[in-house]
Design a protein around this motif. Structure first.
Motif, PDB file in Angstrom:
ATOM      1  N   VAL A   1      37.983  26.352  17.482  1.00 17.42           N
ATOM      2  CA  VAL A   1      36.916  26.392  18.181  1.00 17.42           C
ATOM      3  C   VAL A   1      36.131  27.575  17.814  1.00 17.42           C
ATOM      4  N   LEU A   2      36.592  28.612  17.060  1.00 19.00           N
ATOM      5  CA  LEU A   2      35.961  29.494  16.466  1.00 19.00           C
ATOM      6  C   LEU A   2      34.850  28.812  15.444  1.00 19.00           C
ATOM      7  N   ASN A   3      35.652  27.899  14.512  1.00 20.98           N
ATOM      8  CA  ASN A   3      34.909  27.145  13.732  1.00 20.98           C
ATOM      9  C   ASN A   3      33.700  26.570  14.276  1.00 20.98           C
ATOM     10  N   ILE A   4      33.856  25.898  15.480  1.00 23.58           N
ATOM     11  CA  ILE A   4      32.791  25.262  16.173  1.00 23.58           C
ATOM     12  C   ILE A   4      31.512  26.173  16.566  1.00 23.58           C
ATOM     13  N   LEU A   5      32.089  27.140  17.123  1.00 17.39           N
ATOM     14  CA  LEU A   5      31.239  28.329  17.757  1.00 17.39           C
ATOM     15  C   LEU A   5      30.396  29.024  16.626  1.00 17.39           C
TER      16      LEU A   5
ATOM     17  N   LEU B   1      25.374  29.553  13.321  1.00 19.31           N
ATOM     18  CA  LEU B   1      24.744  29.686  12.023  1.00 19.31           C
ATOM     19  C   LEU B   1      23.927  28.519  11.781  1.00 19.31           C
ATOM     20  N   THR B   2      24.316  27.327  12.136  1.00 19.43           N
ATOM     21  CA  THR B   2      23.368  26.237  11.817  1.00 19.43           C
ATOM     22  C   THR B   2      21.917  26.368  12.653  1.00 19.43           C
ATOM     23  N   PRO B   3      22.081  26.523  13.919  1.00 16.77           N
ATOM     24  CA  PRO B   3      20.458  26.854  14.528  1.00 16.77           C
ATOM     25  C   PRO B   3      19.887  27.922  14.021  1.00 16.77           C
ATOM     26  N   ALA B   4      20.787  29.120  13.533  1.00 17.68           N
ATOM     27  CA  ALA B   4      20.102  30.235  12.801  1.00 17.68           C
ATOM     28  C   ALA B   4      19.338  29.840  11.547  1.00 17.68           C
ATOM     29  N   ALA B   5      19.816  28.992  10.885  1.00 14.34           N
ATOM     30  CA  ALA B   5      19.430  28.355   9.808  1.00 14.34           C
ATOM     31  C   ALA B   5      18.109  27.412   9.930  1.00 14.34           C
ATOM     32  N   ILE B   6      18.054  26.809  11.037  1.00 13.84           N
ATOM     33  CA  ILE B   6      16.856  26.258  11.628  1.00 13.84           C
ATOM     34  C   ILE B   6      15.684  27.152  11.938  1.00 13.84           C
ATOM     35  N   VAL B   7      15.920  27.961  12.591  1.00 17.32           N
ATOM     36  CA  VAL B   7      14.958  29.124  13.248  1.00 17.32           C
ATOM     37  C   VAL B   7      14.570  29.873  12.193  1.00 17.32           C
ATOM     38  N   LEU B   8      15.342  30.391  11.246  1.00 16.61           N
ATOM     39  CA  LEU B   8      14.890  31.002   9.856  1.00 16.61           C
ATOM     40  C   LEU B   8      14.076  30.514   9.008  1.00 16.61           C
TER      41      LEU B   8
ATOM     42  N   ILE C   1      25.243  26.298   3.777  1.00 15.10           N
ATOM     43  CA  ILE C   1      26.241  27.393   4.222  1.00 15.10           C
ATOM     44  C   ILE C   1      27.119  27.327   5.240  1.00 15.10           C
ATOM     45  N   PRO C   2      26.507  27.072   6.554  1.00 17.10           N
ATOM     46  CA  PRO C   2      27.580  26.539   7.594  1.00 17.10           C
ATOM     47  C   PRO C   2      28.409  25.515   7.496  1.00 17.10           C
ATOM     48  N   LEU C   3      27.759  24.473   6.702  1.00 11.21           N
ATOM     49  CA  LEU C   3      28.603  23.241   6.350  1.00 11.21           C
ATOM     50  C   LEU C   3      30.014  23.646   5.320  1.00 11.21           C
ATOM     51  N   LEU C   4      29.758  24.577   4.604  1.00  9.62           N
ATOM     52  CA  LEU C   4      30.741  24.587   3.396  1.00  9.62           C
ATOM     53  C   LEU C   4      31.720  25.536   4.028  1.00  9.62           C
TER      54      LEU C   4
ATOM     55  N   ALA D   1      18.768  13.474  12.896  1.00 15.24           N
ATOM     56  CA  ALA D   1      19.891  13.342  11.985  1.00 15.24           C
ATOM     57  C   ALA D   1      21.182  14.073  12.583  1.00 15.24           C
ATOM     58  N   VAL D   2      20.577  15.453  13.013  1.00 17.62           N
ATOM     59  CA  VAL D   2      21.627  16.365  13.415  1.00 17.62           C
ATOM     60  C   VAL D   2      22.348  15.984  14.542  1.00 17.62           C
ATOM     61  N   VAL D   3      21.915  14.997  15.319  1.00 16.75           N
ATOM     62  CA  VAL D   3      22.610  14.603  16.758  1.00 16.75           C
ATOM     63  C   VAL D   3      23.944  14.060  16.647  1.00 16.75           C
ATOM     64  N   PRO D   4      24.277  13.284  15.364  1.00 19.07           N
ATOM     65  CA  PRO D   4      25.696  12.655  15.459  1.00 19.07           C
ATOM     66  C   PRO D   4      26.728  14.238  15.288  1.00 19.07           C
ATOM     67  N   THR D   5      26.152  15.102  14.594  1.00 20.29           N
ATOM     68  CA  THR D   5      27.045  16.414  14.459  1.00 20.29           C
ATOM     69  C   THR D   5      27.524  17.036  15.714  1.00 20.29           C
ATOM     70  N   LEU D   6      26.129  17.009  16.558  1.00 19.81           N
ATOM     71  CA  LEU D   6      26.090  17.634  17.875  1.00 19.81           C
ATOM     72  C   LEU D   6      26.909  17.232  18.941  1.00 19.81           C
ATOM     73  N   LEU D   7      26.941  15.711  18.880  1.00 21.25           N
ATOM     74  CA  LEU D   7      27.653  14.756  19.605  1.00 21.25           C
ATOM     75  C   LEU D   7      29.249  15.083  19.427  1.00 21.25           C
ATOM     76  N   ALA D   8      29.540  15.292  17.997  1.00 22.30           N
ATOM     77  CA  ALA D   8      30.967  15.420  17.356  1.00 22.30           C
ATOM     78  C   ALA D   8      31.446  16.810  17.855  1.00 22.30           C
ATOM     79  N   VAL D   9      30.327  17.722  17.894  1.00 24.87           N
ATOM     80  CA  VAL D   9      30.932  19.134  18.432  1.00 24.87           C
ATOM     81  C   VAL D   9      31.328  19.181  19.684  1.00 24.87           C
ATOM     82  N   MET D  10      30.261  18.723  20.599  1.00 26.71           N
ATOM     83  CA  MET D  10      30.654  18.525  21.962  1.00 26.71           C
ATOM     84  C   MET D  10      31.762  17.900  22.485  1.00 26.71           C
TER      85      MET D  10
END
Length: 175
Positions: free
Chosen positions: A21-25, A31-38, A47-50, A123-132
Motif C-alpha cells: 500500500v505504501l508503494n501504491i501511495l 510521485l507519478t502525478p508529480a512527474a506529470i505536473v513538473l 523514477i516512480p516505476l523503478l 495509456a496510463v489508464v491500465p496502470t490506474l485501474l490496476a492501482v485501484m
C-alpha cells in the motif's frame, strides 16, 4: 481457511500489505502525478516505476523466505497483488510504445508531440485501474489477517504445517 493466530503473527502478516500500500501511495499516486505536473518528460515516469519495481522485487524475494507459514502466505498474497500491478505496467508500456510509433509517423514535429502526449496520457489508464483494483484487494488482505484466514488457493498450494492444522477453526462448528 481459518486459524487461531496470535497478535504478533497478525502484526508480522500486515507488513507485506503495508509495504504494498505504501508503494501504491508513494510511487503510483504521489510521485507519478508529480512527474506529470513538473513536466519532466517521459523519463520522469521511470523514477516512480523503478522505485515501485524495487519494492515489488523486495516483496517477491521476501515471499520466498521460509518463515512462519501464516506470515509467509501473506507475503505471497501481497506479491500476487504486485503481479496484477505489473500487468498494468506492461499494458501501459505497450500503449506508450504504440503512441511513440504513431507519433513517429507524423510529418509535423508539433503534431507528433501532441499525438504522443494525448495517447500517452490515455495509456496510463491500465496502470490506474490496476492501482485501484489492488488497493481494494489489499483491504481484503487486512480483513483476512484480522480474521486469521488464508485464501483457500494458497492453503491448497502450500499445505499448512502440523502446527496450523492443530489450530484450524472449522467454519461449520464455529458459531
Amino acid at each position: 481457511m481459518n486459524f487461531e493466530i496470535s497478535e504478533e503473527e497478525k502484526r508480522r502478516a500486515r507488513v507485506p500489505h503495508n509495504l504494498f500500500v505504501l508503494n501504491i501511495l508513494l510511487f503510483n499516486l504521489l510521485l507519478t502525478p508529480a512527474a506529470i505536473v513538473l513536466d519532466v518528460g517521459m523519463y520522469g515516469f521511470l523514477i516512480p516505476l523503478l522505485c515501485s519495481l524495487a519494492v515489488i522485487a523486495y516483496i517477491y524475494r521476501r515471499s520466498r523466505k521460509q518463515d512462519d507459514w501464516f506470515v509467509e502466505m501473506h507475503w505471497r498474497l501481497s506479491f500476487r497483488r504486485c503481479q496484477f500491478l505489473m500487468i498494468g505496467y506492461v499494458v501501459t508500456a505497450l500503449l506508450v510504445a504504440v503512441a511513440w510509433l504513431i507519433s513517429l509517423s507524423a510529418n509535423d514535429a508539433k503534431m507528433a508531440e501532441i499525438m504522443f502526449t494525448a495517447i500517452s496520457r490515455v495509456a496510463v489508464v491500465p496502470t490506474l485501474l490496476a492501482v485501484m483494483a489492488t488497493v481494494v484487494l489489499e483491504a481484503g488482505g487486512y480483513h483476512l489477517i484480522n480474521s486469521g484466514k488464508v485464501p483457500d488457493w494458497l492453503a491448497v498450494k502450500f499445505t499448512p504445517p502440523e502446527k496450523y492444522e492443530a489450530i484450524r477453526i472449522d467454519p461449520e462448528t464455529a458459531g
